[in-house]
Motif scaffolding. Structure first.
Motif, PDB file in Angstrom:
ATOM      1  N   ASP A  49      33.152   9.183 -34.609  1.00  0.00           N
ATOM      2  CA  ASP A  49      32.389   9.073 -33.351  1.00  0.00           C
ATOM      3  C   ASP A  49      31.073   9.847 -33.420  1.00  0.00           C
ATOM      4  O   ASP A  49      30.046   9.384 -32.926  1.00  0.00           O
ATOM      5  N   LEU A  50      31.117  11.042 -34.022  1.00  0.00           N
ATOM      6  CA  LEU A  50      29.939  11.905 -34.059  1.00  0.00           C
ATOM      7  C   LEU A  50      29.094  11.702 -35.308  1.00  0.00           C
ATOM      8  O   LEU A  50      28.072  12.373 -35.489  1.00  0.00           O
ATOM      9  N   GLU A  51      29.553  10.780 -36.163  1.00  0.00           N
ATOM     10  CA  GLU A  51      28.857  10.489 -37.421  1.00  0.00           C
ATOM     11  C   GLU A  51      28.653  11.756 -38.250  1.00  0.00           C
ATOM     12  O   GLU A  51      27.577  12.031 -38.749  1.00  0.00           O
ATOM     13  N   GLU A  52      29.738  12.511 -38.364  1.00  0.00           N
ATOM     14  CA  GLU A  52      29.759  13.737 -39.168  1.00  0.00           C
ATOM     15  C   GLU A  52      30.879  13.613 -40.185  1.00  0.00           C
ATOM     16  O   GLU A  52      31.792  12.810 -40.032  1.00  0.00           O
ATOM     17  N   LYS A  53      30.828  14.454 -41.208  1.00  0.00           N
ATOM     18  CA  LYS A  53      31.892  14.480 -42.203  1.00  0.00           C
ATOM     19  C   LYS A  53      33.108  15.194 -41.612  1.00  0.00           C
ATOM     20  O   LYS A  53      32.958  16.129 -40.827  1.00  0.00           O
ATOM     21  N   GLU A  54      34.295  14.746 -42.038  1.00  0.00           N
ATOM     22  CA  GLU A  54      35.513  15.391 -41.566  1.00  0.00           C
ATOM     23  C   GLU A  54      35.536  16.875 -41.925  1.00  0.00           C
ATOM     24  O   GLU A  54      36.084  17.685 -41.180  1.00  0.00           O
ATOM     25  N   GLU A  55      34.931  17.242 -43.059  1.00  0.00           N
ATOM     26  CA  GLU A  55      34.904  18.643 -43.485  1.00  0.00           C
ATOM     27  C   GLU A  55      34.115  19.518 -42.505  1.00  0.00           C
ATOM     28  O   GLU A  55      34.343  20.718 -42.432  1.00  0.00           O
ATOM     29  N   VAL A  56      33.177  18.907 -41.795  1.00  0.00           N
ATOM     30  CA  VAL A  56      32.386  19.641 -40.796  1.00  0.00           C
ATOM     31  C   VAL A  56      33.190  19.778 -39.499  1.00  0.00           C
ATOM     32  O   VAL A  56      33.205  20.833 -38.864  1.00  0.00           O
ATOM     33  N   ILE A  57      33.884  18.703 -39.132  1.00  0.00           N
ATOM     34  CA  ILE A  57      34.598  18.653 -37.857  1.00  0.00           C
ATOM     35  C   ILE A  57      35.920  19.417 -37.902  1.00  0.00           C
ATOM     36  O   ILE A  57      36.293  20.075 -36.929  1.00  0.00           O
ATOM     37  N   ALA A  58      36.630  19.369 -39.015  1.00  0.00           N
ATOM     38  CA  ALA A  58      37.978  19.947 -39.106  1.00  0.00           C
ATOM     39  C   ALA A  58      38.052  21.418 -38.689  1.00  0.00           C
ATOM     40  O   ALA A  58      38.924  21.778 -37.881  1.00  0.00           O
ATOM     41  N   PRO A  59      37.169  22.302 -39.193  1.00  0.00           N
ATOM     42  CA  PRO A  59      37.279  23.709 -38.765  1.00  0.00           C
ATOM     43  C   PRO A  59      36.995  23.898 -37.270  1.00  0.00           C
ATOM     44  O   PRO A  59      37.622  24.740 -36.624  1.00  0.00           O
ATOM     45  N   ILE A  60      36.086  23.111 -36.741  1.00  0.00           N
ATOM     46  CA  ILE A  60      35.778  23.185 -35.303  1.00  0.00           C
ATOM     47  C   ILE A  60      37.000  22.730 -34.507  1.00  0.00           C
ATOM     48  O   ILE A  60      37.398  23.361 -33.531  1.00  0.00           O
ATOM     49  N   TYR A  61      37.580  21.633 -34.946  1.00  0.00           N
ATOM     50  CA  TYR A  61      38.771  21.064 -34.313  1.00  0.00           C
ATOM     51  C   TYR A  61      39.910  22.090 -34.294  1.00  0.00           C
ATOM     52  O   TYR A  61      40.520  22.332 -33.259  1.00  0.00           O
ATOM     53  N   GLU A  62      40.168  22.713 -35.437  1.00  0.00           N
ATOM     54  CA  GLU A  62      41.254  23.698 -35.548  1.00  0.00           C
ATOM     55  C   GLU A  62      40.985  24.920 -34.671  1.00  0.00           C
ATOM     56  O   GLU A  62      41.897  25.423 -34.011  1.00  0.00           O
ATOM     57  N   ALA A  63      39.757  25.401 -34.680  1.00  0.00           N
ATOM     58  CA  ALA A  63      39.409  26.565 -33.860  1.00  0.00           C
ATOM     59  C   ALA A  63      39.559  26.245 -32.380  1.00  0.00           C
ATOM     60  O   ALA A  63      40.101  27.039 -31.611  1.00  0.00           O
ATOM     61  N   ALA A  64      39.104  25.062 -31.979  1.00  0.00           N
ATOM     62  CA  ALA A  64      39.209  24.656 -30.579  1.00  0.00           C
ATOM     63  C   ALA A  64      40.673  24.486 -30.189  1.00  0.00           C
ATOM     64  O   ALA A  64      41.099  24.928 -29.109  1.00  0.00           O
ATOM     65  N   LEU A  65      41.435  23.859 -31.067  1.00  0.00           N
ATOM     66  CA  LEU A  65      42.852  23.619 -30.802  1.00  0.00           C
ATOM     67  C   LEU A  65      43.606  24.937 -30.605  1.00  0.00           C
ATOM     68  O   LEU A  65      44.508  25.021 -29.765  1.00  0.00           O
ATOM     69  N   SER A  66      43.195  25.968 -31.330  1.00  0.00           N
ATOM     70  CA  SER A  66      43.852  27.273 -31.221  1.00  0.00           C
ATOM     71  C   SER A  66      43.605  27.921 -29.859  1.00  0.00           C
ATOM     72  O   SER A  66      44.304  28.871 -29.501  1.00  0.00           O
ATOM     73  N   MET A  67      42.650  27.422 -29.106  1.00  0.00           N
ATOM     74  CA  MET A  67      42.330  28.002 -27.799  1.00  0.00           C
ATOM     75  C   MET A  67      42.763  27.105 -26.643  1.00  0.00           C
ATOM     76  O   MET A  67      42.432  27.380 -25.498  1.00  0.00           O
TER      77      MET A  67
END
Length: 87
Positions: A49-67
Motif C-alpha cells: 500500500d505504501l510502496e515501501e520495502k517490507e524490510e522498512v515496514i517490518a520494524p515499524i510494524y513490530e514496534a507499533a504492535l508492541s504498543m
C-alpha cells in the motif's frame, strides 16, 4: 565580511531543519503504518500500500504492535531510534 559565528549558526540552523524534516518524514510513515495496522493489514499489505520495502515496514510494524492499543507515533519513533542504536 562574514562573521565566523554567523556562518556556523547558519550551518547549524540548516542541519536542524534537515534533521527536523527527516524526523517528520519518519513519523509520517509510522502514522501511516499505524493506520493500516489498525485495519488488521499485514506487513506485506502495508508495504504494498505504501510502496515501501517490507524490510522498512517490518520494524515499524513490530514496534507499533508492541504498543497496541495505545499507538503513540512519537513513542514508536523513540523506540525505533533506541533499538537502532542498540543494534
Amino acid at each position: 565580511m562574514c562573521n565566523v559565528s554567523d556562518y556556523w549558526e547558519e550551518v547549524a540552523t540548516e542541519e536542524g531543519k534537515e534533521i527536523g524534516k527527516e524526523i517528520g518524514e519518519r513519523q509520517k510513515i509510522i502514522s501511516l503504518v499505524v493506520k493500516k495496522l489498525q485495519k488488521d493489514k499485514s506487513v506485506a499489505e502495508i508495504a504494498d500500500d505504501l510502496e515501501e520495502k517490507e524490510e522498512v515496514i517490518a520494524p515499524i510494524y513490530e514496534a507499533a504492535l508492541s504498543m497496541k492499543p495505545d499507538y503513540d507515533v512519537e513513542k514508536i519513533y523513540e523506540l525505533l531510534e533506541k533499538n537502532k542504536k542498540l543494534a
